[in-house]
Scaffold this active site. Structure first.
Site, PDB file in Angstrom:
ATOM      1  N   LYS A 151      40.778  53.297  53.197  1.00 56.75           N
ATOM      2  CA  LYS A 151      41.677  53.269  52.031  1.00 56.75           C
ATOM      3  C   LYS A 151      41.937  54.715  51.590  1.00 56.75           C
ATOM      4  O   LYS A 151      41.061  55.571  51.738  1.00 56.75           O
ATOM      5  CB  LYS A 151      41.029  52.487  50.871  1.00 56.75           C
ATOM      6  CG  LYS A 151      40.625  51.043  51.207  1.00 56.75           C
ATOM      7  CD  LYS A 151      41.807  50.092  51.203  1.00 56.75           C
ATOM      8  CE  LYS A 151      41.389  48.679  51.572  1.00 56.75           C
ATOM      9  NZ  LYS A 151      42.490  47.732  51.585  1.00 56.75           N
ATOM     10  N   LYS A 177      38.090  49.623  60.191  1.00 61.04           N
ATOM     11  CA  LYS A 177      39.422  49.185  60.654  1.00 61.04           C
ATOM     12  C   LYS A 177      40.518  49.897  59.878  1.00 61.04           C
ATOM     13  O   LYS A 177      40.321  50.372  58.757  1.00 61.04           O
ATOM     14  CB  LYS A 177      39.578  47.670  60.524  1.00 61.04           C
ATOM     15  CG  LYS A 177      39.612  47.132  59.112  1.00 61.04           C
ATOM     16  CD  LYS A 177      39.737  45.610  59.043  1.00 61.04           C
ATOM     17  CE  LYS A 177      41.162  45.172  59.145  1.00 61.04           C
ATOM     18  NZ  LYS A 177      41.981  45.520  57.978  1.00 61.04           N
ATOM     19  N   ASP A 179      44.088  49.554  57.806  1.00 56.37           N
ATOM     20  CA  ASP A 179      44.612  48.504  56.947  1.00 56.37           C
ATOM     21  C   ASP A 179      45.802  47.836  57.630  1.00 56.37           C
ATOM     22  O   ASP A 179      46.388  48.363  58.591  1.00 56.37           O
ATOM     23  CB  ASP A 179      44.997  49.047  55.565  1.00 56.37           C
ATOM     24  CG  ASP A 179      44.437  48.145  54.470  1.00 56.37           C
ATOM     25  OD1 ASP A 179      44.056  48.652  53.400  1.00 56.37           O
ATOM     26  OD2 ASP A 179      44.345  46.932  54.716  1.00 56.37           O
ATOM     27  N   HIS A 270      43.846  40.130  61.994  1.00 54.11           N
ATOM     28  CA  HIS A 270      44.136  40.191  60.557  1.00 54.11           C
ATOM     29  C   HIS A 270      45.197  39.135  60.257  1.00 54.11           C
ATOM     30  O   HIS A 270      46.161  39.002  61.010  1.00 54.11           O
ATOM     31  CB  HIS A 270      44.622  41.587  60.162  1.00 54.11           C
ATOM     32  CG  HIS A 270      44.598  41.800  58.681  1.00 54.11           C
ATOM     33  ND1 HIS A 270      45.484  41.186  57.832  1.00 54.11           N
ATOM     34  CD2 HIS A 270      43.764  42.518  57.897  1.00 54.11           C
ATOM     35  CE1 HIS A 270      45.202  41.540  56.579  1.00 54.11           C
ATOM     36  NE2 HIS A 270      44.163  42.345  56.591  1.00 54.11           N
ATOM     37  N   LYS A 310      38.727  38.509  46.177  1.00 51.91           N
ATOM     38  CA  LYS A 310      39.995  38.531  45.413  1.00 51.91           C
ATOM     39  C   LYS A 310      41.067  37.596  45.954  1.00 51.91           C
ATOM     40  O   LYS A 310      42.120  37.420  45.334  1.00 51.91           O
ATOM     41  CB  LYS A 310      40.544  39.955  45.398  1.00 51.91           C
ATOM     42  CG  LYS A 310      41.115  40.433  46.746  1.00 51.91           C
ATOM     43  CD  LYS A 310      41.578  41.887  46.694  1.00 51.91           C
ATOM     44  CE  LYS A 310      42.186  42.335  48.007  1.00 51.91           C
ATOM     45  NZ  LYS A 310      42.508  43.764  48.046  1.00 51.91           N
ATOM     46  N   GLY A 379      37.728  48.570  48.988  1.00 49.14           N
ATOM     47  CA  GLY A 379      37.479  49.170  47.677  1.00 49.14           C
ATOM     48  C   GLY A 379      36.003  49.169  47.342  1.00 49.14           C
ATOM     49  O   GLY A 379      35.511  50.051  46.628  1.00 49.14           O
TER      50      GLY A 379
HETATM   51  C1  CAP Z   1      40.640  44.195  51.886  1.00 47.31           C
HETATM   52  C2  CAP Z   1      41.951  44.250  52.657  1.00 47.31           C
HETATM   53  C3  CAP Z   1      42.167  43.074  53.574  1.00 47.31           C
HETATM   54  C4  CAP Z   1      41.995  41.737  52.931  1.00 47.31           C
HETATM   55  C5  CAP Z   1      42.870  40.685  53.593  1.00 47.31           C
HETATM   56  C6  CAP Z   1      43.131  44.367  51.691  1.00 47.31           C
HETATM   57  O1  CAP Z   1      40.550  45.358  51.103  1.00 47.31           O
HETATM   58  O2  CAP Z   1      41.995  45.395  53.461  1.00 47.31           O
HETATM   59  O3  CAP Z   1      43.481  43.230  54.094  1.00 47.31           O
HETATM   60  O4  CAP Z   1      40.665  41.377  53.116  1.00 47.31           O
HETATM   61  O5  CAP Z   1      42.627  39.442  52.988  1.00 47.31           O
HETATM   62  O6  CAP Z   1      44.049  45.090  52.067  1.00 47.31           O
HETATM   63  O7  CAP Z   1      43.106  43.665  50.679  1.00 47.31           O
HETATM   64  P1  CAP Z   1      39.525  45.358  49.857  1.00 47.31           P
HETATM   65  P2  CAP Z   1      42.021  38.241  53.867  1.00 47.31           P
HETATM   66  O8  CAP Z   1      38.129  45.219  50.425  1.00 47.31           O
HETATM   67  O9  CAP Z   1      39.739  46.689  49.186  1.00 47.31           O
HETATM   68  O10 CAP Z   1      39.911  44.202  48.996  1.00 47.31           O
HETATM   69  O11 CAP Z   1      40.736  38.784  54.422  1.00 47.31           O
HETATM   70  O12 CAP Z   1      41.853  37.109  52.881  1.00 47.31           O
HETATM   71  O13 CAP Z   1      43.015  37.938  54.919  1.00 47.31           O
HETATM   72 MG    MG Z   2      43.970  45.224  54.073  1.00 39.40          MG
END
Ligand code: CAP
Ligand code: MG
Length: 426
Positions: A151, A177, A179, A270, A310, A379
Protein backbone atom coordinates in the site's frame (compact mmCIF):
# COMPACT_ATOMS: atom_id res chain seq x y z
CA UNK A 1 -41.28 -24.00 -25.94
CA UNK A 2 -41.56 -27.65 -24.95
CA UNK A 3 -43.92 -28.07 -22.06
CA UNK A 4 -42.31 -31.00 -20.31
CA UNK A 5 -38.97 -30.10 -18.77
CA UNK A 6 -40.54 -30.63 -15.35
CA UNK A 7 -40.10 -34.22 -14.19
CA UNK A 8 -40.19 -34.52 -10.41
CA UNK A 9 -39.65 -38.27 -10.66
CA UNK A 10 -36.29 -37.76 -12.40
CA UNK A 11 -33.13 -38.44 -10.42
CA UNK A 12 -29.87 -36.93 -11.74
CA UNK A 13 -27.57 -39.41 -13.41
CA UNK A 14 -23.91 -39.70 -12.41
CA UNK A 15 -22.92 -37.88 -15.60
CA UNK A 16 -25.41 -35.01 -15.29
CA UNK A 17 -24.49 -31.43 -14.38
CA UNK A 18 -26.82 -30.27 -11.59
CA UNK A 19 -27.62 -26.58 -11.03
CA UNK A 20 -29.48 -24.94 -8.18
CA UNK A 21 -31.11 -21.54 -8.64
CA UNK A 22 -33.02 -19.07 -6.50
CA UNK A 23 -35.89 -17.99 -8.76
CA UNK A 24 -38.45 -15.16 -8.46
CA UNK A 25 -41.04 -15.32 -11.28
CA UNK A 26 -42.44 -12.08 -12.70
CA UNK A 27 -45.98 -10.92 -11.87
CA UNK A 28 -48.53 -13.33 -13.37
CA UNK A 29 -45.96 -16.04 -14.18
CA UNK A 30 -46.44 -19.35 -12.40
CA UNK A 31 -43.43 -20.91 -10.63
CA UNK A 32 -43.76 -23.97 -12.89
CA UNK A 33 -43.84 -21.90 -16.08
CA UNK A 34 -40.80 -19.94 -14.95
CA UNK A 35 -38.85 -23.13 -14.16
CA UNK A 36 -39.90 -24.75 -17.41
CA UNK A 37 -38.81 -21.75 -19.51
CA UNK A 38 -35.52 -21.54 -17.64
CA UNK A 39 -34.73 -25.16 -18.43
CA UNK A 40 -35.52 -24.68 -22.11
CA UNK A 41 -33.75 -21.32 -22.55
CA UNK A 42 -30.59 -22.66 -20.87
CA UNK A 43 -30.37 -25.70 -23.15
CA UNK A 44 -32.15 -26.52 -26.45
CA UNK A 45 -35.29 -24.42 -26.67
CA UNK A 46 -36.72 -20.95 -27.23
CA UNK A 47 -39.99 -19.05 -26.69
CA UNK A 48 -41.97 -20.60 -29.57
CA UNK A 49 -42.81 -24.10 -30.73
CA UNK A 50 -39.99 -24.51 -33.25
CA UNK A 51 -40.49 -27.17 -35.92
CA UNK A 52 -36.76 -27.87 -36.05
CA UNK A 53 -36.61 -29.41 -32.54
CA UNK A 54 -37.35 -33.08 -33.14
CA UNK A 55 -38.75 -35.28 -30.35
CA UNK A 56 -35.68 -37.52 -30.74
CA UNK A 57 -33.30 -34.58 -30.21
CA UNK A 58 -35.35 -33.35 -27.27
CA UNK A 59 -35.36 -36.82 -25.81
CA UNK A 60 -31.54 -36.96 -25.93
CA UNK A 61 -30.66 -33.42 -24.80
CA UNK A 62 -33.48 -31.90 -22.80
CA UNK A 63 -32.68 -31.07 -19.15
CA UNK A 64 -34.91 -32.13 -16.28
CA UNK A 65 -36.42 -29.83 -13.67
CA UNK A 66 -36.44 -32.44 -10.95
CA UNK A 67 -36.82 -30.32 -7.81
CA UNK A 68 -39.05 -27.26 -7.26
CA UNK A 69 -39.72 -25.58 -3.92
CA UNK A 70 -41.89 -22.55 -4.49
CA UNK A 71 -41.92 -21.59 -0.84
CA UNK A 72 -38.11 -21.48 -0.76
CA UNK A 73 -38.00 -20.14 -4.34
CA UNK A 74 -35.55 -22.90 -5.23
CA UNK A 75 -35.26 -25.01 -8.38
CA UNK A 76 -32.77 -27.71 -9.34
CA UNK A 77 -32.16 -28.69 -12.95
CA UNK A 78 -30.17 -31.69 -14.22
CA UNK A 79 -28.41 -31.23 -17.57
CA UNK A 80 -26.95 -34.05 -19.64
CA UNK A 81 -23.24 -33.46 -20.10
CA UNK A 82 -23.69 -33.77 -23.88
CA UNK A 83 -24.99 -30.19 -23.73
CA UNK A 84 -21.53 -28.92 -22.79
CA UNK A 85 -18.09 -28.59 -24.37
CA UNK A 86 -15.61 -30.60 -22.33
CA UNK A 87 -13.22 -28.35 -20.44
CA UNK A 88 -14.84 -25.02 -21.41
CA UNK A 89 -15.99 -22.78 -18.55
CA UNK A 90 -17.13 -20.03 -20.95
CA UNK A 91 -19.47 -22.40 -22.79
CA UNK A 92 -20.85 -23.85 -19.56
CA UNK A 93 -21.68 -20.35 -18.31
CA UNK A 94 -23.16 -19.25 -21.64
CA UNK A 95 -25.65 -22.09 -21.23
CA UNK A 96 -26.59 -22.25 -17.55
CA UNK A 97 -25.76 -18.67 -16.57
CA UNK A 98 -26.57 -16.92 -19.83
CA UNK A 99 -29.87 -15.79 -21.34
CA UNK A 100 -31.93 -17.02 -18.41
CA UNK A 101 -30.85 -13.94 -16.41
CA UNK A 102 -32.46 -11.71 -19.03
CA UNK A 103 -35.87 -13.39 -19.31
CA UNK A 104 -38.85 -11.07 -18.66
CA UNK A 105 -40.58 -14.12 -17.11
CA UNK A 106 -38.29 -13.73 -14.12
CA UNK A 107 -38.04 -10.78 -11.76
CA UNK A 108 -34.86 -12.18 -10.23
CA UNK A 109 -32.61 -15.20 -10.61
CA UNK A 110 -29.58 -16.25 -8.59
CA UNK A 111 -27.32 -19.12 -9.67
CA UNK A 112 -26.57 -20.65 -6.28
CA UNK A 113 -24.49 -23.75 -6.96
CA UNK A 114 -23.39 -26.24 -9.61
CA UNK A 115 -22.35 -29.85 -9.19
CA UNK A 116 -19.99 -31.21 -11.86
CA UNK A 117 -20.05 -34.91 -12.82
CA UNK A 118 -16.77 -36.80 -12.59
CA UNK A 119 -16.43 -37.03 -16.39
CA UNK A 120 -16.68 -33.24 -16.69
CA UNK A 121 -14.11 -32.73 -13.94
CA UNK A 122 -11.64 -34.93 -15.82
CA UNK A 123 -11.65 -32.24 -18.54
CA UNK A 124 -9.98 -29.76 -16.16
CA UNK A 125 -6.48 -29.59 -14.66
CA UNK A 126 -7.27 -28.19 -11.24
CA UNK A 127 -4.57 -26.42 -9.21
CA UNK A 128 -0.93 -27.08 -10.14
CA UNK A 129 0.28 -26.65 -6.56
CA UNK A 130 -2.90 -26.27 -4.53
CA UNK A 131 -2.86 -25.75 -0.77
CA UNK A 132 -0.48 -28.62 -0.02
CA UNK A 133 1.89 -27.71 -2.82
CA UNK A 134 2.03 -24.10 -1.63
CA UNK A 135 2.86 -25.30 1.87
CA UNK A 136 5.66 -27.41 0.37
CA UNK A 137 6.97 -24.33 -1.46
CA UNK A 138 7.26 -22.53 1.88
CA UNK A 139 8.17 -25.51 4.03
CA UNK A 140 5.52 -24.25 6.49
CA UNK A 141 2.87 -26.71 7.67
CA UNK A 142 1.99 -25.76 11.21
CA UNK A 143 0.54 -22.27 10.95
CA UNK A 144 -1.46 -19.95 8.66
CA UNK A 145 0.64 -18.06 6.11
CA UNK A 146 0.87 -14.30 6.55
CA UNK A 147 0.70 -11.95 3.58
CA UNK A 148 0.50 -8.27 2.90
CA UNK A 149 -0.59 -6.09 0.04
CA UNK A 150 1.80 -3.25 -0.80
CA UNK A 151 0.00 0.00 0.00
CA UNK A 152 -0.85 2.59 -1.16
CA UNK A 153 -2.68 0.53 -3.79
CA UNK A 154 -0.99 2.46 -6.58
CA UNK A 155 1.31 5.51 -6.69
CA UNK A 156 4.62 4.17 -5.44
CA UNK A 157 7.54 3.95 -7.84
CA UNK A 158 8.90 0.47 -8.58
CA UNK A 159 11.81 1.17 -6.23
CA UNK A 160 9.52 2.31 -3.41
CA UNK A 161 7.26 -0.69 -4.03
CA UNK A 162 10.19 -3.08 -3.66
CA UNK A 163 11.29 -1.34 -0.45
CA UNK A 164 7.83 -1.73 1.11
CA UNK A 165 7.83 -5.39 0.07
CA UNK A 166 11.31 -5.91 1.57
CA UNK A 167 10.21 -4.35 4.87
CA UNK A 168 7.15 -6.61 5.04
CA UNK A 169 9.18 -9.72 4.18
CA UNK A 170 11.88 -8.80 6.69
CA UNK A 171 9.25 -8.37 9.41
CA UNK A 172 7.86 -11.85 8.86
CA UNK A 173 5.46 -11.87 5.91
CA UNK A 174 5.58 -15.07 3.89
CA UNK A 175 3.82 -13.48 0.90
CA UNK A 176 3.65 -9.98 -0.51
CA UNK A 177 1.21 -9.16 -3.29
CA UNK A 178 0.46 -6.24 -5.57
CA UNK A 179 -2.90 -4.58 -5.11
CA UNK A 180 -5.69 -5.45 -7.52
CA UNK A 181 -5.47 -2.23 -9.56
CA UNK A 182 -1.67 -2.14 -9.89
CA UNK A 183 -0.55 -3.57 -13.22
CA UNK A 184 1.66 -1.47 -15.54
CA UNK A 185 1.21 2.25 -14.84
CA UNK A 186 3.72 4.93 -15.83
CA UNK A 187 4.91 5.44 -12.23
CA UNK A 188 5.41 1.69 -11.59
CA UNK A 189 6.10 -0.32 -14.74
CA UNK A 190 5.46 -4.05 -14.53
CA UNK A 191 8.92 -5.21 -15.63
CA UNK A 192 10.83 -2.86 -13.32
CA UNK A 193 8.55 -3.67 -10.36
CA UNK A 194 8.91 -7.40 -10.95
CA UNK A 195 12.70 -7.19 -11.17
CA UNK A 196 13.20 -5.00 -8.09
CA UNK A 197 10.58 -6.70 -5.92
CA UNK A 198 11.88 -10.19 -6.67
CA UNK A 199 15.34 -8.95 -5.71
CA UNK A 200 13.84 -7.62 -2.47
CA UNK A 201 12.21 -11.03 -1.94
CA UNK A 202 15.53 -12.82 -2.42
CA UNK A 203 17.34 -10.41 -0.10
CA UNK A 204 14.77 -10.92 2.66
CA UNK A 205 14.86 -14.68 2.15
CA UNK A 206 18.65 -14.73 2.53
CA UNK A 207 18.55 -12.54 5.64
CA UNK A 208 15.68 -14.30 7.41
CA UNK A 209 16.32 -17.87 6.30
CA UNK A 210 12.59 -18.13 5.55
CA UNK A 211 10.99 -18.76 2.16
CA UNK A 212 9.43 -15.55 0.76
CA UNK A 213 7.13 -15.22 -2.26
CA UNK A 214 6.18 -12.11 -4.24
CA UNK A 215 2.86 -12.31 -6.09
CA UNK A 216 3.06 -9.90 -9.01
CA UNK A 217 -0.21 -8.80 -10.62
CA UNK A 218 -0.10 -9.90 -14.27
CA UNK A 219 -3.64 -8.74 -15.12
CA UNK A 220 -3.32 -7.44 -18.69
CA UNK A 221 -5.38 -6.29 -21.72
CA UNK A 222 -4.80 -9.48 -23.73
CA UNK A 223 -4.18 -13.15 -22.94
CA UNK A 224 -0.94 -12.92 -24.89
CA UNK A 225 0.33 -10.02 -22.74
CA UNK A 226 -0.84 -11.74 -19.54
CA UNK A 227 1.09 -14.90 -20.49
CA UNK A 228 4.10 -12.81 -21.51
CA UNK A 229 4.11 -11.21 -18.07
CA UNK A 230 3.95 -14.66 -16.47
CA UNK A 231 6.97 -15.65 -18.56
CA UNK A 232 8.82 -12.54 -17.36
CA UNK A 233 8.16 -13.58 -13.74
CA UNK A 234 9.37 -17.08 -14.49
CA UNK A 235 12.50 -15.80 -16.23
CA UNK A 236 13.25 -13.65 -13.17
CA UNK A 237 13.00 -16.71 -10.92
CA UNK A 238 9.59 -15.88 -9.46
CA UNK A 239 7.26 -18.68 -8.35
CA UNK A 240 3.93 -16.82 -8.22
CA UNK A 241 1.62 -14.66 -10.26
CA UNK A 242 -1.55 -12.88 -9.14
CA UNK A 243 -4.58 -12.33 -11.41
CA UNK A 244 -7.87 -10.42 -11.10
CA UNK A 245 -10.13 -13.29 -12.08
CA UNK A 246 -13.38 -11.44 -12.81
CA UNK A 247 -12.04 -8.54 -14.90
CA UNK A 248 -9.86 -10.85 -17.05
CA UNK A 249 -12.55 -13.48 -17.62
CA UNK A 250 -12.76 -17.23 -17.81
CA UNK A 251 -10.97 -17.87 -21.09
CA UNK A 252 -8.05 -15.81 -19.81
CA UNK A 253 -7.92 -17.92 -16.64
CA UNK A 254 -7.94 -21.15 -18.61
CA UNK A 255 -5.20 -19.78 -20.89
CA UNK A 256 -3.17 -18.68 -17.87
CA UNK A 257 -3.54 -22.11 -16.22
CA UNK A 258 -2.18 -23.74 -19.39
CA UNK A 259 0.78 -21.34 -19.39
CA UNK A 260 1.62 -21.61 -15.69
CA UNK A 261 1.48 -25.39 -15.93
CA UNK A 262 4.43 -25.13 -18.32
CA UNK A 263 6.16 -22.41 -16.31
CA UNK A 264 5.64 -24.03 -12.90
CA UNK A 265 4.10 -20.89 -11.37
CA UNK A 266 1.48 -20.75 -8.60
CA UNK A 267 -1.54 -18.51 -9.21
CA UNK A 268 -3.16 -16.21 -6.62
CA UNK A 269 -6.78 -15.43 -7.52
CA UNK A 270 -7.99 -11.95 -6.57
CA UNK A 271 -11.77 -11.67 -6.85
CA UNK A 272 -12.28 -7.88 -7.19
CA UNK A 273 -15.57 -7.05 -8.96
CA UNK A 274 -17.15 -10.31 -7.76
CA UNK A 275 -19.61 -8.42 -5.56
CA UNK A 276 -21.16 -6.87 -8.68
CA UNK A 277 -22.69 -10.32 -9.30
CA UNK A 278 -22.43 -12.20 -5.99
CA UNK A 279 -23.67 -9.74 -3.40
CA UNK A 280 -27.40 -9.52 -4.15
CA UNK A 281 -29.18 -12.48 -2.49
CA UNK A 282 -32.00 -12.26 -5.08
CA UNK A 283 -30.10 -11.94 -8.34
CA UNK A 284 -26.71 -12.90 -9.78
CA UNK A 285 -24.19 -15.70 -9.31
CA UNK A 286 -23.00 -16.93 -5.93
CA UNK A 287 -19.36 -16.68 -4.85
CA UNK A 288 -19.64 -20.46 -4.36
CA UNK A 289 -20.10 -20.95 -8.11
CA UNK A 290 -17.14 -18.65 -8.79
CA UNK A 291 -15.02 -20.52 -6.25
CA UNK A 292 -15.93 -23.88 -7.80
CA UNK A 293 -15.03 -22.68 -11.30
CA UNK A 294 -11.76 -21.23 -9.99
CA UNK A 295 -10.79 -24.53 -8.35
CA UNK A 296 -11.84 -26.50 -11.44
CA UNK A 297 -9.70 -24.35 -13.76
CA UNK A 298 -6.85 -24.64 -11.31
CA UNK A 299 -5.88 -21.45 -9.48
CA UNK A 300 -3.93 -22.21 -6.31
CA UNK A 301 -5.39 -19.77 -3.78
CA UNK A 302 -8.56 -17.64 -3.68
CA UNK A 303 -9.90 -14.74 -1.62
CA UNK A 304 -13.04 -15.99 0.15
CA UNK A 305 -13.76 -13.28 2.77
CA UNK A 306 -12.91 -12.82 6.42
CA UNK A 307 -16.19 -12.69 8.42
CA UNK A 308 -14.55 -10.08 10.71
CA UNK A 309 -13.04 -7.64 8.18
CA UNK A 310 -14.31 -4.80 6.00
CA UNK A 311 -15.94 -6.76 3.16
CA UNK A 312 -19.38 -8.44 3.11
CA UNK A 313 -19.63 -12.21 3.63
CA UNK A 314 -21.04 -13.83 6.76
CA UNK A 315 -19.69 -16.82 8.66
CA UNK A 316 -21.88 -19.46 6.98
CA UNK A 317 -21.04 -18.21 3.50
CA UNK A 318 -17.30 -17.89 4.18
CA UNK A 319 -17.05 -21.32 5.80
CA UNK A 320 -18.98 -22.91 2.91
CA UNK A 321 -16.47 -21.26 0.58
CA UNK A 322 -13.60 -22.49 2.74
CA UNK A 323 -14.97 -26.06 2.62
CA UNK A 324 -15.34 -25.83 -1.15
CA UNK A 325 -11.68 -24.78 -1.37
CA UNK A 326 -10.14 -27.40 0.88
CA UNK A 327 -12.34 -30.51 0.99
CA UNK A 328 -12.17 -33.42 -1.46
CA UNK A 329 -15.86 -34.20 -0.99
CA UNK A 330 -18.54 -31.57 -0.29
CA UNK A 331 -21.75 -32.70 1.39
CA UNK A 332 -25.03 -31.10 0.36
CA UNK A 333 -26.40 -28.36 2.60
CA UNK A 334 -29.93 -27.33 1.64
CA UNK A 335 -30.01 -24.29 3.92
CA UNK A 336 -26.87 -22.88 2.29
CA UNK A 337 -27.80 -23.94 -1.27
CA UNK A 338 -24.73 -26.22 -1.39
CA UNK A 339 -24.89 -29.24 -3.69
CA UNK A 340 -22.92 -32.44 -3.17
CA UNK A 341 -19.60 -32.41 -5.02
CA UNK A 342 -16.87 -35.01 -5.38
CA UNK A 343 -13.66 -33.24 -6.44
CA UNK A 344 -11.78 -36.35 -7.58
CA UNK A 345 -8.27 -35.43 -8.80
CA UNK A 346 -8.81 -31.67 -8.38
CA UNK A 347 -6.44 -30.47 -5.62
CA UNK A 348 -7.61 -28.19 -2.79
CA UNK A 349 -7.11 -24.42 -3.13
CA UNK A 350 -5.59 -22.36 -0.30
CA UNK A 351 -8.32 -20.10 1.18
CA UNK A 352 -7.30 -16.43 1.51
CA UNK A 353 -8.76 -14.16 4.20
CA UNK A 354 -8.15 -10.51 3.37
CA UNK A 355 -9.79 -7.11 3.67
CA UNK A 356 -9.83 -4.81 6.67
CA UNK A 357 -7.73 -7.13 8.84
CA UNK A 358 -5.18 -6.11 11.50
CA UNK A 359 -3.02 -8.21 13.87
CA UNK A 360 -5.32 -8.14 16.90
CA UNK A 361 -7.99 -9.95 14.85
CA UNK A 362 -5.76 -13.01 14.46
CA UNK A 363 -7.15 -15.06 17.39
CA UNK A 364 -10.64 -14.69 15.87
CA UNK A 365 -9.31 -15.55 12.42
CA UNK A 366 -7.63 -18.70 13.76
CA UNK A 367 -10.89 -19.68 15.48
CA UNK A 368 -12.79 -19.19 12.20
CA UNK A 369 -10.30 -20.62 9.70
CA UNK A 370 -7.94 -22.79 11.75
CA UNK A 371 -4.44 -23.25 10.33
CA UNK A 372 -5.29 -23.68 6.66
CA UNK A 373 -5.61 -20.09 5.56
CA UNK A 374 -3.49 -17.33 4.06
CA UNK A 375 -4.23 -14.23 6.15
CA UNK A 376 -3.47 -10.92 4.40
CA UNK A 377 -3.06 -7.57 6.12
CA UNK A 378 -2.70 -4.44 4.01
CA UNK A 379 -3.66 -1.46 6.15
CA UNK A 380 -3.24 -3.74 9.17
CA UNK A 381 0.52 -3.93 8.54
CA UNK A 382 1.36 -0.59 6.87
CA UNK A 383 -0.59 1.41 9.49
CA UNK A 384 1.19 -0.24 12.41
CA UNK A 385 2.45 2.50 14.80
CA UNK A 386 6.08 1.49 14.29
CA UNK A 387 5.83 0.84 10.53
CA UNK A 388 5.59 -1.98 8.01
CA UNK A 389 8.30 -4.27 9.38
CA UNK A 390 6.87 -4.08 12.90
CA UNK A 391 3.38 -4.62 11.50
CA UNK A 392 4.46 -7.88 9.88
CA UNK A 393 6.25 -8.92 13.08
CA UNK A 394 3.13 -8.16 15.13
CA UNK A 395 1.16 -10.53 12.87
CA UNK A 396 3.64 -13.33 13.37
CA UNK A 397 3.63 -12.71 17.11
CA UNK A 398 -0.16 -12.80 17.17
CA UNK A 399 -0.09 -16.12 15.27
CA UNK A 400 2.40 -17.54 17.78
CA UNK A 401 0.23 -16.38 20.67
CA UNK A 402 -3.01 -17.71 19.17
CA UNK A 403 -1.50 -21.12 18.31
CA UNK A 404 0.22 -21.26 21.68
CA UNK A 405 -3.03 -20.63 23.54
CA UNK A 406 -1.69 -17.39 25.05
CA UNK A 407 -3.75 -14.19 25.07
CA UNK A 408 -2.41 -11.33 22.96
CA UNK A 409 -2.26 -9.14 26.06
CA UNK A 410 -0.08 -11.68 27.85
CA UNK A 411 2.17 -12.24 24.83
CA UNK A 412 2.47 -8.47 24.26
CA UNK A 413 4.16 -8.07 27.63
CA UNK A 414 7.31 -9.53 26.04
CA UNK A 415 6.70 -8.62 22.37
CA UNK A 416 6.78 -4.89 21.70
CA UNK A 417 5.48 -4.97 18.11
CA UNK A 418 2.33 -6.78 19.23
CA UNK A 419 2.03 -4.45 22.19
CA UNK A 420 2.09 -1.46 19.82
CA UNK A 421 -0.60 -3.10 17.63
CA UNK A 422 -2.82 -3.64 20.66
CA UNK A 423 -2.35 -0.03 21.72
CA UNK A 424 -3.61 1.10 18.33
CA UNK A 425 -6.36 -1.39 17.50
CA UNK A 426 -7.72 -2.89 20.75
C1 CAP B 1 -7.12 -5.58 1.30
C2 CAP B 1 -7.23 -5.43 -0.21
C3 CAP B 1 -7.89 -6.60 -0.89
C4 CAP B 1 -9.19 -7.02 -0.30
C5 CAP B 1 -10.10 -7.64 -1.35
C6 CAP B 1 -8.00 -4.15 -0.56
O1 CAP B 1 -6.47 -4.43 1.80
O2 CAP B 1 -5.96 -5.29 -0.78
O3 CAP B 1 -8.03 -6.23 -2.25
O4 CAP B 1 -8.91 -7.99 0.66
O5 CAP B 1 -11.29 -8.06 -0.73
O6 CAP B 1 -7.59 -3.54 -1.54
O7 CAP B 1 -9.00 -3.89 0.11
P1 CAP B 1 -6.62 -4.10 3.37
P2 CAP B 1 -11.67 -9.62 -0.74
O8 CAP B 1 -5.96 -5.23 4.14
O9 CAP B 1 -5.89 -2.79 3.55
O10 CAP B 1 -8.08 -4.00 3.64
O11 CAP B 1 -10.50 -10.30 -0.08
O12 CAP B 1 -12.96 -9.69 0.05
O13 CAP B 1 -11.84 -10.02 -2.15
MG1 MG C 1 -6.58 -4.84 -2.71
Amino acid sequence: MLKDYIDLEYRPKDDDFVCEYHIEPAEGVSFEAACNHMAGESSIDTWSDISTLSPEMAGELKPHVYYMNEEQQTVRIAYTQDLFETGSVPQILSAIAGNIFSMKLLDSLRFEDISFPRDAISGFRGPNFGMHGVRELFGVNDRPLIGTIVKPKVGLTSQQHAEVAYNAFAGGCDLVKDDENLTDQKFNRFEKRALLTLKAQDRAEAETGEKKMYMCNITAPTCEEMVRRAEVISDLGGKYVMIDIIPVGWTALQSLREATGELGLAIHAHRCMHSAITRNPHHGVSMLVIAKLTRLIGLDQLHIGTVVGKMHGGRDEVLALRDNCVLEHIHANEALHVLEQDWGHIKPMFPVASGGLEPTMIPDLVRIFGNDAIMQFGGGIHAHPIGTTAGATACRQAIDAALGGVTLEEYAKTHSELEAALSKWR
